[in-house]
Scaffold this active site. Structure first.
Site, PDB file in Angstrom:
ATOM      1  N   CYS A 183       0.818  -1.209   0.000  1.00  0.00           N
ATOM      2  CA  CYS A 183       0.000   0.000   0.000  1.00  0.00           C
ATOM      3  C   CYS A 183       0.859   1.271   0.000  1.00  0.00           C
ATOM      4  O   CYS A 183       0.346   2.368  -0.127  1.00  0.00           O
ATOM      5  CB  CYS A 183      -0.989   0.004   1.160  1.00  0.00           C
ATOM      6  SG  CYS A 183      -0.269  -0.313   2.757  1.00  0.00           S
TER       7      CYS A 183
ATOM      8  N   ASP B 210       2.510   2.584   2.460  1.00  0.00           N
ATOM      9  CA  ASP B 210       2.473   3.326   3.720  1.00  0.00           C
ATOM     10  C   ASP B 210       3.862   3.381   4.349  1.00  0.00           C
ATOM     11  O   ASP B 210       4.604   2.412   4.303  1.00  0.00           O
ATOM     12  CB  ASP B 210       1.538   2.634   4.724  1.00  0.00           C
ATOM     13  CG  ASP B 210       0.069   2.826   4.366  1.00  0.00           C
ATOM     14  OD1 ASP B 210      -0.197   3.458   3.325  1.00  0.00           O
ATOM     15  OD2 ASP B 210      -0.794   2.344   5.116  1.00  0.00           O
TER      16      ASP B 210
ATOM     17  N   CYS C 104      -3.047   5.009   5.572  1.00  0.00           N
ATOM     18  CA  CYS C 104      -4.493   5.015   5.766  1.00  0.00           C
ATOM     19  C   CYS C 104      -4.848   5.241   7.233  1.00  0.00           C
ATOM     20  O   CYS C 104      -3.980   5.237   8.106  1.00  0.00           O
ATOM     21  CB  CYS C 104      -5.080   3.691   5.291  1.00  0.00           C
ATOM     22  SG  CYS C 104      -4.577   2.318   6.328  1.00  0.00           S
TER      23      CYS C 104
ATOM     24  N   CYS D 271      -1.915  -3.308   8.976  1.00  0.00           N
ATOM     25  CA  CYS D 271      -1.586  -2.006   9.570  1.00  0.00           C
ATOM     26  C   CYS D 271      -1.111  -2.189  11.011  1.00  0.00           C
ATOM     27  O   CYS D 271      -0.202  -1.494  11.468  1.00  0.00           O
ATOM     28  CB  CYS D 271      -2.797  -1.079   9.557  1.00  0.00           C
ATOM     29  SG  CYS D 271      -3.396  -0.720   7.898  1.00  0.00           S
TER      30      CYS D 271
END
Lengths: 176, 126
Positions: free
Chosen positions: B37, B39, B63, B106
């Protein structure tokens, strides 16, 4: 259309990272015309369904080869390497630090005395970083060093996301 | 996808956002990233001479779930010893924030970040 052929074969392009985008667009439009569902409207349901499937396959192939990141991921998928799912890969902290700093600088653009020039500077920096990663990817992939190529694709994912964020900020800054 | 109230709370009022001086011998820095992603997360701890985490800061580009996970970890580890903080599991974070399965990574990222910060601090001291 033979959907078992890889995307490069589908467009009659050599299997390599560097793609002639003009040629890709040309072949895409030819195939699109050839397999357009409208041309099969008078045929059986089965043939119409197939035409729709082929068109979807064609569009996926085009989207994959057009994007440098997706193309690199696809090249790795062809040798059995999945770079789409989340992995607990240890990335080079210096690289992450750089990416973090670029994002912090991007977040500060709106407060900069000359946002336009600052955004342009960041775009150039991130563009150069991405090109360098792509060049390294080509070298490692062609040498058959897929572990290193995979790591480079991971890095390209961060660099590409940064570019998308630069584009998004530019849209926000200049939408009025 | 709907975020849980806990995620929204941390996302809207992130705790301990900031940066510590990496050259400070009492500071340990963890830098981690999630390639799929894109991140990026930085988590820093300030450790007292007797091995207790006095302060923690983070900065996450990602996110809502990634921001909330790192925000929560900085809250939790304050006052912990390094050994206690090293025991933190991503499942505890995911449970506290009611993360859906697609966002579990996450919490994994936040666990990796605190572990990396502890490792960085220990390397500095050795």
């Amino acid at each position: 259309m033979d959907i078992t052929r890889n995307y490069f074969e589908l467009f009659g392009l050599p299997l390599q990272f560097d793609v002639n985008l003009g040629l890709l667009g040309e072949r895409y439009r030819e195939l699109q015309k050839e397999w357009h569902p409208d041309r099969f409207a008078h045929l059986s349901d089965r043939e119409q369904r197939l035409a729709v499937q082929y068109t979807a396959h064609l569009n996926e192939a085009m989207a994959t080869l057009k994007s440098p990141l997706r193309r690199a991921q696809y090249l790795l998928a062809l040798v059995g390497r999945d770079t789409h799912t989340e992995t607990r890969v240890q990335l080079d902290p210096l690289f992450l630090m750089e990416q973090m700093e670029l994002r912090e600088e991007l977040a500060a653009v709106v407060r900069h005395s000359d946002p336009e020039a600052e955004l342009e500077r960041l775009r150039e920096l991130s563009g150069k970083a991405l090109s360098a990663l792509q060049a390294q990817f080509v070298a490692r992939y062609e040498a058959g060093d897929f572990d290193a190529a995979e790591m480079l694709v991971h890095k390209m994912q961060f660099a590409s996301k940064l570019q998308a964020e630069i584009d998004a900020l530019e849209d926000r800054l200049y939408e009025d | 996808m709907a975020y849980s109230e806990q995620v929204i709370d941390h996302y809207e009022n992130p705790r301990n956002v900031g940066k510590m001086d990496d050259s400070d011998p009492h500071v340990g820095t963890g830098m981690v990233g999630a390639p799929a992603c894109g991140d990026v997360m930085r988590l820093q701890i300030k450790v007292s001479d007797d091995g207790v985490i006095e302060d923690a800061k983070f900065k996450t580009y990602g996110c809502g779930s990634a921001i909330a996970s790192s925000s929560l970890v900085t809250e939790w580890v304050k006052g912990m010893t390094l050994d206690q903080a090293a025991e933190l599991k991503n499942s505890q974070i995911a449970e506290e924030l009611a993360l859906p399965p697609v966002k579990i990574h996450c919490s994994v990222l936040a666990e990796d970040a605190i572990k990396a910060a502890i490792e960085d601090y220990r390397k500095k001291r050795s």
